[in-house]
Design a protein around this motif. Structure first.
Motif, PDB file in Angstrom:
ATOM      1  N   VAL A  19      31.504  48.885  31.027  1.00 29.49           N
ATOM      2  CA  VAL A  19      32.056  47.530  31.163  1.00 29.49           C
ATOM      3  C   VAL A  19      32.129  47.151  32.642  1.00 29.49           C
ATOM      4  CG1 VAL A  19      34.075  46.074  30.776  1.00 29.49           C
ATOM      5  CG2 VAL A  19      33.314  47.652  28.983  1.00 29.49           C
ATOM      6  N   GLN A  20      32.579  48.058  33.483  1.00 26.22           N
ATOM      7  CA  GLN A  20      32.662  47.780  34.915  1.00 26.22           C
ATOM      8  C   GLN A  20      31.287  47.496  35.505  1.00 26.22           C
ATOM      9  OE1 GLN A  20      34.717  51.245  36.342  1.00 26.22           O
ATOM     10  NE2 GLN A  20      36.718  50.498  35.647  1.00 26.22           N
ATOM     11  N   CYS A  21      30.288  48.227  35.078  1.00 23.16           N
ATOM     12  CA  CYS A  21      28.912  47.999  35.540  1.00 23.16           C
ATOM     13  C   CYS A  21      28.434  46.608  35.138  1.00 23.16           C
ATOM     14  CB  CYS A  21      28.007  49.080  34.961  1.00 23.16           C
ATOM     15  SG  CYS A  21      26.290  48.966  35.506  1.00 23.16           S
ATOM     16  N   LEU A  22      28.731  46.195  33.919  1.00 18.12           N
ATOM     17  CA  LEU A  22      28.338  44.864  33.455  1.00 18.12           C
ATOM     18  C   LEU A  22      29.081  43.762  34.209  1.00 18.12           C
ATOM     19  CD1 LEU A  22      28.103  45.549  29.627  1.00 18.12           C
ATOM     20  CD2 LEU A  22      26.201  45.083  31.199  1.00 18.12           C
ATOM     21  N   PHE A  46      40.787  45.624  36.967  1.00 17.66           N
ATOM     22  CA  PHE A  46      39.561  46.022  37.659  1.00 17.66           C
ATOM     23  C   PHE A  46      39.039  44.887  38.541  1.00 17.66           C
ATOM     24  CE2 PHE A  46      34.903  45.870  37.715  1.00 17.66           C
ATOM     25  CZ  PHE A  46      34.649  47.005  38.487  1.00 17.66           C
ATOM     26  N   VAL A  47      38.976  43.687  38.004  1.00 17.75           N
ATOM     27  CA  VAL A  47      38.460  42.541  38.760  1.00 17.75           C
ATOM     28  C   VAL A  47      39.357  42.241  39.960  1.00 17.75           C
ATOM     29  CG1 VAL A  47      38.036  40.047  38.633  1.00 17.75           C
ATOM     30  CG2 VAL A  47      37.180  41.555  36.833  1.00 17.75           C
ATOM     31  N   ALA A  48      40.666  42.349  39.774  1.00 21.63           N
ATOM     32  CA  ALA A  48      41.590  42.121  40.885  1.00 21.63           C
ATOM     33  C   ALA A  48      41.372  43.149  41.996  1.00 21.63           C
ATOM     34  CB  ALA A  48      43.029  42.169  40.389  1.00 21.63           C
ATOM     35  N   GLU A  49      41.177  44.404  41.618  1.00 16.59           N
ATOM     36  CA  GLU A  49      40.989  45.458  42.613  1.00 16.59           C
ATOM     37  C   GLU A  49      39.597  45.391  43.252  1.00 16.59           C
ATOM     38  OE1 GLU A  49      40.616  50.272  42.655  1.00 16.59           O
ATOM     39  OE2 GLU A  49      42.222  49.393  41.444  1.00 16.59           O
ATOM     40  N   GLU A  50      38.570  45.201  42.439  1.00 19.88           N
ATOM     41  CA  GLU A  50      37.188  45.227  42.914  1.00 19.88           C
ATOM     42  C   GLU A  50      36.810  43.986  43.731  1.00 19.88           C
ATOM     43  OE1 GLU A  50      33.148  47.020  42.655  1.00 19.88           O
ATOM     44  OE2 GLU A  50      35.128  47.824  42.247  1.00 19.88           O
ATOM     45  N   PHE A  51      37.279  42.807  43.291  1.00 18.92           N
ATOM     46  CA  PHE A  51      36.838  41.555  43.902  1.00 18.92           C
ATOM     47  C   PHE A  51      37.975  40.712  44.485  1.00 18.92           C
ATOM     48  CE2 PHE A  51      33.932  42.412  40.271  1.00 18.92           C
ATOM     49  CZ  PHE A  51      32.789  42.710  40.990  1.00 18.92           C
ATOM     50  N   SER A  52      39.215  41.171  44.360  1.00 17.67           N
ATOM     51  CA  SER A  52      40.393  40.409  44.807  1.00 17.67           C
ATOM     52  C   SER A  52      40.441  39.036  44.145  1.00 17.67           C
ATOM     53  CB  SER A  52      40.417  40.272  46.327  1.00 17.67           C
ATOM     54  OG  SER A  52      40.488  41.529  46.938  1.00 17.67           O
ATOM     55  N   ILE A  53      40.163  39.004  42.844  1.00 15.74           N
ATOM     56  CA  ILE A  53      40.150  37.760  42.085  1.00 15.74           C
ATOM     57  C   ILE A  53      41.167  37.843  40.955  1.00 15.74           C
ATOM     58  CG2 ILE A  53      38.755  36.364  40.492  1.00 15.74           C
ATOM     59  CD1 ILE A  53      36.339  37.068  42.280  1.00 15.74           C
ATOM     60  N   GLU A  54      41.969  36.807  40.843  1.00 15.30           N
ATOM     61  CA  GLU A  54      42.928  36.679  39.755  1.00 15.30           C
ATOM     62  C   GLU A  54      42.352  35.726  38.707  1.00 15.30           C
ATOM     63  OE1 GLU A  54      45.756  38.419  39.369  1.00 15.30           O
ATOM     64  OE2 GLU A  54      45.250  39.464  41.241  1.00 15.30           O
ATOM     65  N   PRO A  55      42.685  35.927  37.453  1.00 13.58           N
ATOM     66  CA  PRO A  55      42.140  35.063  36.405  1.00 13.58           C
ATOM     67  C   PRO A  55      42.717  33.655  36.449  1.00 13.58           C
ATOM     68  CG  PRO A  55      43.766  36.539  35.477  1.00 13.58           C
ATOM     69  CD  PRO A  55      43.578  36.951  36.907  1.00 13.58           C
ATOM     70  N   ASP A  56      41.951  32.745  35.914  1.00 13.71           N
ATOM     71  CA  ASP A  56      42.351  31.358  35.738  1.00 13.71           C
ATOM     72  C   ASP A  56      42.527  31.147  34.233  1.00 13.71           C
ATOM     73  OD1 ASP A  56      42.660  28.602  35.986  1.00 13.71           O
ATOM     74  OD2 ASP A  56      40.527  28.213  36.251  1.00 13.71           O
ATOM     75  N   PHE A  57      43.547  30.413  33.830  1.00 16.46           N
ATOM     76  CA  PHE A  57      43.820  30.143  32.412  1.00 16.46           C
ATOM     77  C   PHE A  57      43.790  28.632  32.203  1.00 16.46           C
ATOM     78  CE2 PHE A  57      45.816  34.148  33.551  1.00 16.46           C
ATOM     79  CZ  PHE A  57      45.380  34.989  32.543  1.00 16.46           C
ATOM     80  N   PRO A  58      42.583  28.047  32.080  1.00 17.34           N
ATOM     81  CA  PRO A  58      42.450  26.591  32.126  1.00 17.34           C
ATOM     82  C   PRO A  58      42.734  25.830  30.834  1.00 17.34           C
ATOM     83  CG  PRO A  58      40.295  27.584  31.995  1.00 17.34           C
ATOM     84  CD  PRO A  58      41.289  28.712  32.101  1.00 17.34           C
TER      85      PRO A  58
END
Length: 122
Positions: A108-111, A9-21
């Motif tokens: 969850v998407q709304c939050l 969802f985050v990748a599609e909605e915001f074009s953001i990939e997760p970071d695994f620090p």
């Protein structure tokens, strides 16, 4: 909604990939604003006892930024807990996956959208 669905969802909605620090927690996914690097969500697995829940299960949760004026209402609704390892006055932990009280995907998407909106200047 589980971890994979949140990340998709985050990748599609915001074009953001997760970071695994974190080397010691390679599955903990930080979601950051592309322009500021500020966190708007953290997806992780947390033992029930650390969330204030009964049992010895490990729960998939997502920490999100919340409007402090709306926090009490969120905590009263089920599926949302005081934030694990974050400021409890402005962050909350959302149960993901097949947890008994888990919110549905639309909630969850709304939050996630609200957390994204609350964090750019933070």
């Amino acid at each position: 909604m589980d971890r994979d669905a949140v990340l998709a969802f985050v990748a599609e909605e915001f074009s953001i990939e997760p970071d695994f620090p974190w080397m010691h927690h390679p599955d903990y996914a930080v979601l950051r604003h592309a322009d500021t690097g500020k966190w708007f969500a953290l997806v992780m697995d947390v033992p029930a006892e650390k969330l204030g829940l009964a049992g010895d299960a490990v729960h998939e949760v997502m920490n999100i930024k919340v409007d402090p004026d709306e926090l009490d209402a969120l905590l009263d609704g089920g599926g949302v807990l005081p934030a694990y390892h974050m400021h409890k006055g402005s962050w909350a932990s959302v149960l993901l996956g097949d947890a008994e009280d888990a919110l549905d995907a639309a909630e969850v998407q709304c939050l996630i959208r609200a957390s994204f909106a609350l964090t750019p200047g933070w």
